[in-house]
Design an enzyme around this catalytic site. Structure first.
Site, PDB file in Angstrom:
ATOM      1  N   ALA A 133       0.804  -1.232   0.000  1.00 25.75           N
ATOM      2  CA  ALA A 133       0.000   0.000   0.000  1.00 25.75           C
ATOM      3  C   ALA A 133       0.832   1.274   0.000  1.00 25.75           C
ATOM      4  O   ALA A 133       0.413   2.293  -0.550  1.00 25.75           O
ATOM      5  CB  ALA A 133      -0.954   0.001   1.188  1.00 25.75           C
ATOM      6  N   GLY A 178      -2.021   5.829  -2.179  1.00 28.15           N
ATOM      7  CA  GLY A 178      -2.747   6.451  -3.288  1.00 28.15           C
ATOM      8  C   GLY A 178      -3.829   5.546  -3.858  1.00 28.15           C
ATOM      9  O   GLY A 178      -4.980   5.958  -4.041  1.00 28.15           O
ATOM     10  N   CYS A 196       4.815  -0.048 -12.107  1.00 29.45           N
ATOM     11  CA  CYS A 196       5.017   1.175 -12.889  1.00 29.45           C
ATOM     12  C   CYS A 196       6.294   1.004 -13.717  1.00 29.45           C
ATOM     13  O   CYS A 196       7.144   1.881 -13.767  1.00 29.45           O
ATOM     14  CB  CYS A 196       5.069   2.420 -11.998  1.00 29.45           C
ATOM     15  SG  CYS A 196       6.273   2.348 -10.668  1.00 29.45           S
ATOM     16  N   ASP A 236       1.817  -3.068   4.384  1.00 28.69           N
ATOM     17  CA  ASP A 236       3.128  -2.672   3.878  1.00 28.69           C
ATOM     18  C   ASP A 236       4.177  -3.067   4.908  1.00 28.69           C
ATOM     19  O   ASP A 236       3.864  -3.218   6.097  1.00 28.69           O
ATOM     20  CB  ASP A 236       3.191  -1.151   3.628  1.00 28.69           C
ATOM     21  CG  ASP A 236       4.251  -0.799   2.591  1.00 28.69           C
ATOM     22  OD1 ASP A 236       3.910  -0.677   1.402  1.00 28.69           O
ATOM     23  OD2 ASP A 236       5.443  -0.687   2.967  1.00 28.69           O
TER      24      ASP A 236
END
Length: 404
Positions: A232, A236, A353, A255
Site C-alpha cells: 500500500a 494512493g 510502474c 506494507d
C-alpha cells in the site's frame, strides 16, 4: 530571461547534493523551496524546474561540458552554463561562470543528439536493456519519459464529483481539463501548487497520475467486499479503492514500512475514507492470517520504476542493473506469497510502474506456470506506454482464482 544570483546558487547547491551526495531530487527541491520566504511563485518555479531539468539531462550536459563525476562546484557551474546556453539564456558576467564557448556547446549538442544514449541522457546499460525489451518502441518511449510529467488529480468521490471539483478549483483560479477515458481524473492546464488549496485541505482530491488511476478500477471491487492492498505504501491506490467501495466493506492496507502507513492514516482522515485498516507486515504470519479470505487482492509490486522517469528523473542515475535481477526475484516471491490471500472465485491484480516485459507479462506467465499459479487464470492485462498515453508507463494484469 535574467538570471538572479540567489536562485542560481540554490540550483547549484541542490545539484551538488543530488549528484554528489546521493540525495533524492524531490526532497532537495522541497528543501530549496523553503530557503527564502521572499521568493515568489516564479522564483520557486525557476529553482524547481531548473534542478529537475538539469538532473534529467545530466549525461548530455556533462558530456557537452566535458566534466566527470564527482562534480566539483566549478564543474556544476559548467553544466549550468550548458543548460543556459541551450535554452538561449544570456549568461551574466559572474566570476563563477567562465567565458562560455557558446558555438562549441551548440556544435557538441548537434553532434551528440545523433546518439540515443546521449540524446536521451541515459546510462549505456539502460539504453541496451530498453532496446532489448521494447525493440523499435524504445526510441519513442524513452523520449516520452524525458518529458515533464503533467499534474493529474483524482476527484475523491467520497466527498465530491469531478464536475464539482473542477468548479471548486476554478473558484481558486486553477484551470483543469477532463481526460477522455479516465472517470475521476482532472489535468491541470498550468502547473501550480495545489496542496495549498481549500479543495485539497477538504479532501476533495488526491494528486495521482492518470495511469495509476486505472489500477483500482481494474481490480473490479464492489462495496461490502474484503479487499487487501498488499504493497500500500502511502496509499494512493488504497484511497481510490475505498472510494470505489463507497466506504462499505473493508480495505486492509499492508506494507512492510510502518511510517508509510502512518502517512496513509493521515491521508485517509482528510479523504473521509473510514473503511481502511492499515497493517504492518512484520512476518509471514501476517499474510497467513488472510489466506483464502480476500475477495480482491492488489499487488502493486516493487519494480524498476522505469515507467515513471518523467516524474522521477534522478532514478535514471540511482538505478543499477543488479537491482533489476533482485527486484524480479522479489516480484516472483510476492506474487507467490500474497496470491494465497485470494479466496476461491476472488480476483487479483498484479501491477507495476515499469515498461519492461520481464517485470510484467513475463512475471505473470511465470507465476501461472507454478503450483500456486495453476489455481489462477488470466482474465485480461493492460500495457500502458508513455509515448502512447501521455502519462506514466504502467502494467496491470487481472487474474481470477478458480472456484473450488
Amino acid at each position: 530571461m535574467r538570471l538572479h544570483r540567489n536562485l542560481v546558487f540554490a540550483v547549484i547547491d541542490g545539484l551538488h547534493e543530488i549528484f554528489n551526495e546521493g540525495a533524492y531530487a524531490d526532497k532537495i527541491v522541497q528543501k530549496l523551496l523553503k530557503r527564502d520566504k521572499r521568493w515568489g511563485s516564479r522564483d520557486r518555479s525557476f529553482v524547481a524546474e531548473t534542478v529537475y531539468e538539469i538532473v534529467r539531462w545530466k549525461r548530455l550536459y556533462a558530456e557537452i561540458a566535458e566534466v566527470k563525476e564527482p562534480y566539483s562546484r566549478e564543474n556544476l557551474w559548467r553544466i549550468f552554463a550548458v543548460w543556459a546556453t541551450l535554452r538561449g539564456i544570456s549568461l551574466p558576467d559572474w566570476k563563477q561562470i567562465a567565458p562560455t564557448p557558446t558555438r562549441r556547446i551548440k556544435g557538441r549538442f548537434d553532434e551528440l543528439s545523433k546518439i540515443r544514449k546521449f540524446k536521451e541522457s541515459i546510462p549505456d546499460w539502460m539504453d541496451e536493456l530498453g532496446q532489448k525489451e521494447l525493440g523499435h518502441l524504445w526510441d519513442k518511449e524513452i523520449n516520452a519519459l524525458n518529458q515533464q510529467a503533467p499534474v493529474v488529480l483524482r476527484a475523491n468521490t467520497l466527498k465530491t464529483t469531478k464536475d464539482k471539483l473542477r468548479s471548486a478549483l476554478e473558484d481558486e483560479n486553477i484551470d483543469t481539463e477532463f481526460i477522455n477515458g479516465y472517470s475521476d481524473a482532472l489535468k491541470l492546464v498550468e502547473r501550480t501548487n495545489v496542496f495549498t488549496t481549500d479543495a485539497f485541505k477538504n479532501g476533495m482530491f488526491e494528486v495521482q497520475d492518470a495511469s495509476s488511476q486505472l489500477v483500482a478500477d481494474f481490480l473490479d471491487v464492489q462495496p461490502g467486499q474484503r479487499v487487501v492492498d498488499t504493497c500500500a505504501g502511502a496509499g494512493g491506490k488504497t484511497l481510490h479503492l475505498a472510494a470505489l467501495m463507497e466506504n462499505k466493506g473493508q480495505v486492509i492496507a499492508m506494507d512492510i514500512y510502518g511510517n508509510k502507513l502512518k502517512e496513509l492514516k493521515r491521508r485517509a482522515r482528510r479523504a473521509g475514507a473510514h473503511n481502511i485498516e492499515p497493517r504492518v507486515i512484520e512476518s509471514t504470519k501476517d499474510i497467513k492470517k488472510l489466506h483464502n479470505k480476500a475477495d480482491r487482492v492488489l499487488i502493486d509490486a516493487p519494480c524498476s520504476g522505469l515507467g515513471v522517469l518523467s516524474r522521477n528523473p534522478d532514478a535514471k542515475w540511482k538505478l543499477q542493473p543488479e537491482f533489476l535481477d533482485t527486484i524480479k526475484n522479489t516480484q516472483a516471491e510476492i506474487l507467490e506469497s500474497y496470491s494465497k490471500m485470494v479466496k476461491p472465485g476472488g480476483k487479483l491484480v498484479y501491477a507495476t510502474c515499469s515498461i519492461l516485459p520481464s517485470e510484467n507479462q513475463d512475471q505473470v506467465k511465470k507465476f501461472l506456470s507454478t503450483e500456486i499459479g495453476e489455481n489462477f487464470m488470466l482474465i485480461k492485462d493492460k500495457k500502458i506506454l508513455s509515448h502512447k498515453s501521455g502519462y506514466d508507463g504502467f502494467y496491470m494484469a487481472l487474474l481470477e482464482k478458480k472456484a473450488d
